[in-house]
Design an enzyme around this catalytic site. Structure first.
Site, PDB file in Angstrom:
ATOM      1  N   CYS A   1       4.942 -12.698   7.192  1.00  0.00           N
ATOM      2  CA  CYS A   1       5.274 -11.678   7.927  1.00  0.00           C
ATOM      3  C   CYS A   1       3.965 -11.054   8.102  1.00  0.00           C
ATOM      4  CB  CYS A   1       6.216 -10.756   7.292  1.00  0.00           C
ATOM      5  SG  CYS A   1       6.160  -9.009   8.301  1.00  0.00           S
TER       6      CYS A   1
ATOM      7  N   ASN B   1      -1.176   2.642   5.860  1.00  0.00           N
ATOM      8  CA  ASN B   1      -0.123   1.611   5.197  1.00  0.00           C
ATOM      9  C   ASN B   1       0.392   0.962   6.528  1.00  0.00           C
ATOM     10  OD1 ASN B   1       1.587   0.193   3.655  1.00  0.00           O
ATOM     11  ND2 ASN B   1       3.139   1.773   3.731  1.00  0.00           N
ATOM     12  N   GLY B   2       0.366  -0.446   6.233  1.00  0.00           N
ATOM     13  CA  GLY B   2       0.926  -1.344   7.330  1.00  0.00           C
ATOM     14  C   GLY B   2      -0.198  -2.603   7.967  1.00  0.00           C
TER      15      GLY B   2
ATOM     16  N   CYS C   1      11.542  -2.178   7.638  1.00  0.00           N
ATOM     17  CA  CYS C   1      11.571  -3.348   6.902  1.00  0.00           C
ATOM     18  C   CYS C   1      12.244  -3.513   5.662  1.00  0.00           C
ATOM     19  CB  CYS C   1      10.088  -3.526   6.287  1.00  0.00           C
ATOM     20  SG  CYS C   1       9.699  -4.966   5.350  1.00  0.00           S
TER      21      CYS C   1
ATOM     22  N   CYS D   1       0.904  -1.266   0.019  1.00  0.00           N
ATOM     23  CA  CYS D   1       0.157   0.094  -0.051  1.00  0.00           C
ATOM     24  C   CYS D   1       0.704   1.403  -0.115  1.00  0.00           C
ATOM     25  CB  CYS D   1      -0.876  -0.214   1.001  1.00  0.00           C
ATOM     26  SG  CYS D   1      -2.110  -1.346   1.192  1.00  0.00           S
TER      27      CYS D   1
ATOM     28  N   TYR E   1      12.121  -5.417  -2.539  1.00  0.00           N
ATOM     29  CA  TYR E   1      11.173  -5.547  -3.528  1.00  0.00           C
ATOM     30  C   TYR E   1       9.948  -4.315  -3.573  1.00  0.00           C
ATOM     31  CZ  TYR E   1       6.838  -7.293  -5.716  1.00  0.00           C
ATOM     32  OH  TYR E   1       5.593  -7.274  -6.361  1.00  0.00           O
TER      33      TYR E   1
ATOM     34  N   GLY F   1       0.381  -0.769  -5.032  1.00  0.00           N
ATOM     35  CA  GLY F   1      -0.949  -1.363  -4.819  1.00  0.00           C
ATOM     36  C   GLY F   1      -1.917  -0.901  -5.987  1.00  0.00           C
TER      37      GLY F   1
END
Ligand code: 5GP
Ligand code: MG
Length: 456
Positions: free
Chosen positions: A383, A102-103, A237, A2, A243, A28
């Site tokens: 994850c 986002n998360g 992260c 996102c 990626y 997204g």
């Protein structure tokens, strides 16, 4: 993954948000939305589809006001209803409110069940709805205090932009798991964005990253106010660098492309191959493949061409023509590959389905040997901080060794970057979140939280 954006104090705020979301379409493609506030009212438009399909001149006439927040949604297959699009908007005691997130909240079910027990109703499976409920239920009489109340009850990864009719609040969780940067717009005004590539598009100047545990408050006619809500415990992260993010974005001070190049070079040290040519899996493997080729001193070629127009709308091929799916997207340059020993480099191996088809494609094109190289470690754990890697069983590296996977793919060899190698590539100046690789949720995480099967 996102994407979120927030724009404050700018004429055409919603248009700026739109361009930002366009720059972050890679994060997204499921649905997108923008809400705007003009001091009196919040307007909202959200829809399934790509940014360019959802917004046009008419939508900007609706989305008036000098503050806008926006979101691009990434979702797992089958959970792509319009209801799950963001921003999430509500009317409540203090007026109107709109939220983008986002998360992934790891205590989503605990919070949700508690709210439901007390009579709350939910429209979606999204953890973002918890956030708006918690704000609405707080007994404090100022929005800021209500937001703090809410923050004390949620756990996990979040970057939030929260809009009232006249203010904007921005928060990054204390681990700084997902990226969030602050920028200044050319005509005054402020902007926050998941990635800096959005600043570049709209001509905003990067000011700094939002700090882990920090809240920024934007109010008309004032400089943004910063409040450190939680003590930072920085664990960004690693997958953002591997990626998620666009190569031209700078996340927490590091350019994504450079990190990928380093991962590729490190991969060459750890798992070299006797080959004639290095090819990337486009686009995600390009930078790492370049690094791998440089590391080995072997030619790098864009030997697989990608068709950029394959969207989610494409009709799923039937089983009989199961090759079609990957061929729609990727096609090899045959006379470059014929008779050659090639290494094919991708950023990550998740289920192993794409990679298997790519190996076959290269063999069909006449490759003498195919050596698969992955510029990240074996993904062994789902994850819960927000990566779409479903269940352990689906993660091929959690059930098979590299040798077994290579055999199944019909590749001559398969090599991964080590966890130590990944850390060395990213730099030892901070401790990254590596949950997918080591299963370690560090402080405050909750590995035992129920799986987020209906949220992301
Ligand atoms: P596999 O070959 O394992 O089926 O898929 C690996 C590919 O998936 C890689 O090219 C990688 O870029 C991509 N990938 C890695 N993580 C994610 C993710 O969270 N979502 C999606 N859609 N693709 C991912
Ligand atoms: Mg890829």
């Amino acid at each position: 993954m996102c994407a979120i954006v927030g724009v404050f104090g700018a004429e055409d705020a919603s248009k700026i948000a739109y361009y930002a979301l366009f720059a972050m379409q890679h994060r997204g493609q499921e649905s997108t939305g923008i809400s705007s506030a003009n001091g009196k009212k919040i307007h909202l438009i959200k829809k399934r589809g790509l940014v360019t399909n959802v917004f046009d001149e008419n939508t900007f006439n609706v989305l008036e006001g000098s503050c806008a927040i926006g979101h691009n949604r990434y979702s797992t297959a089958g959970k792509d209803s319009l209801l799950d699009a963001q921003p999430v908007f509500a009317k409540y005691k203090l007026g109107e409110i709109s939220v983008v997130h986002n998360g992934n909240l790891v205590n989503k079910y605990e919070v949700r069940n508690e709210l439901i027990d007390k009579g709350a109703i939910f429209q979606t499976g999204m953890d973002t709805e918890n956030i708006i409920h918690l704000i609405a239920k707080s007994q404090k009489n100022k929005l800021k205090a209500r937001i703090k109340d809410m923050l004390s009850k949620i756990k996990g990864a979040y970057c939030l932009a929260i809009q009232s009719r006249s203010k904007m609040f921005v928060v990054r969780d204390r681990f700084g798991i997902r990226p969030l940067s602050l920028g200044r717009l050319p005509n005054g005004g402020w902007m926050v964005s998941s990635e800096t590539c959005a600043f570049d598009l709209v001509g905003a100047t990067f000011i700094r990253d939002v700090k882990p545990g920090e809240m920024l408050i934007f109010e008309e006619g004032k400089e943004p106010v910063s409040e450190q809500i939680f003590e930072p415990d920085f664990h960004p992260c690693a997958f953002e660098y591997i990626y998620f993010a666009r190569p031209d974005s700078i996340i927490d001070g590091k350019t994504v492309y450079n990190m990928r190049l380093k991962m590729g070079k490190q991969l060459a040290k750890e798992t070299p191959a006797d080959i004639d040519l290095v090819l990337p899996v486009p686009d995600s493997g390009v930078a790492a493949a370049k690094g791998y080729a440089e590391g080995l001193g072997v030619p790098f070629e864009m030997g697989i061409v990608r068709n950029h127009y394959v969207g989610r709308t494409f009709i799923e091929p039937t089983q009989e023509i199961r090759d079609l799916k990957v061929k729609l997207k990727l096609s090899p340059i045959k006379d470059m590959i014929k008779g050659k020993r090639v290494a094919i480099v991708d950023d990550s191996l998740v289920r192993g389905t794409t990679s298997k088809q790519i190996v076959r494609m290269l063999k069909d094109a006449g490759a003498k040997e195919v050596h698969m190289r992955i510029a990240s470690p074996e993904i062994k754990y789902p994850c819960r901080y927000g990566i779409d890697t479903a269940t352990t069983q689906e993660l091929i590296s959690s059930i098979k060794t590299p040798e077994e996977i290579a055999k199944q793919m019909d590749a001559e060899s398969l090599g991964f970057l080590s966890i130590e190698g990944l850390k060395a590539s990213l730099g030892n100046d901070r401790v990254y979140s590596l949950v997918s690789f080591d299963g370690n949720y560090f402080a405050g995480g909750n590995a035992k939280s129920p799986t987020c099967s209906d949220c992301d």
